[in-house]
Design an enzyme around this catalytic site. Structure first.
Site: not given
Length: 250
Positions: A11-12, A34, A87-88, A111, A143, A147
């Site tokens: 991921g980014k 992943d 992770t959020t 967070r 953001h 997102k």
């Protein structure tokens, strides 16, 4: 040398962490997890965390909320490996689950991994204490357009921190346009903006009679979150069971 298992490695944020760790002498990524494997990656990769064969000292998670349970299960199954959860978007039930897991294994949960954001939280708490109920509080977060969750986990961190120092019960107002009434004193407004490539901006507005106080933080690069996550991973290596956060590290 801290050996890291990186969840969400492609991921980014995973790619930023990979680049960052490559330049650090105190840690290395031993394996990654992943949705797809990559035979050309600099470390072994897996689609199932339970298939990981390498020995690791700590897990960094920048993947997806749905992977919380297997990550905690794998860590517990392998002797209580420390887990750094970045992770959020966790549900309230998932937050309770990670808190319960922290009773028997070391868990680092924040967070937002930015030192600046955590300073903003402390400043907002101080302002809320001093200003009391004479000032209305609104939180605006911005953001990038990719997102998914809103409001951001950081905005909720800010709201929760402010609520913890206010008297009485605080009400979070997410959808003011649906309300046909005056603003209540116990409200904290939370507003989300999504657009372009904004990394992350958070603003706390204290609006009083004839004056406004604004506290804000602007992230210029995702690297600052990666630095915080890797520092947390090194910090957590060998820690006893418990729930840790940025305040414990700094």
């Amino acid at each position: 040398m801290t050996r890291i298992l990186l969840c969400g490695c492609f991921g980014k944020m995973g790619r930023v962490i990979t680049q960052l760790v490559a330049d650090r002498p105190d840690c290395e990524i031993t394996a990654g997890v992943d949705l797809q494997c990559d035979p050309n990656a600099a470390f072994p990769t897996y689609t199932d965390i339970y298939a990981v064969q390498e020995t690791v000292d700590v897990i960094i998670d920048f993947s997806h909320p749905s992977l919380l349970s297997p990550i905690l299960g794998y860590a517990a199954q392998n002797g209580g490996i420390p887990v750094v959860l970045c992770t959020t978007g966790y549900s309230s039930e998932q937050v309770e689950a990670l808190k319960a897991a922290a009773e028997t294994q070391p868990i680092f949960y924040s967070r937002n991994m930015s030192l600046g954001i955590n300073l903003l939280i402390e400043l907002s708490k101080k302002a809320a204490k001093v200003l009391g109920d004479q000032f209305d509080i609104e939180i605006i977060e911005k953001h990038h357009n990719q997102k998914i969750d809103a409001p951001s986990g950081t905005a909720l961190m800010l709201a929760d921190a402010i609520s913890s120092v206010r008297e009485g019960e605080t009400q979070y107002m997410y959808d003011r346009h649906a309300q046909r009434k005056k603003r209540e004193k116990n409200e904290i407004g939370l507003h989300a903006v999504r657009g372009g490539t904004i990394v992350g901006e958070h603003e706390v507005i204290f609006a009083g009679n004839h004056e406004v106080i604004t506290l804000s933080h602007s992230a210029q690069s995702k690297e600052l979150f990666a630095v915080g996550a890797v520092n947390a991973a090194v910090f957590m290596c060998g820690k006893a069971p418990g729930l840790y956060d940025m305040s414990a590290m700094i």
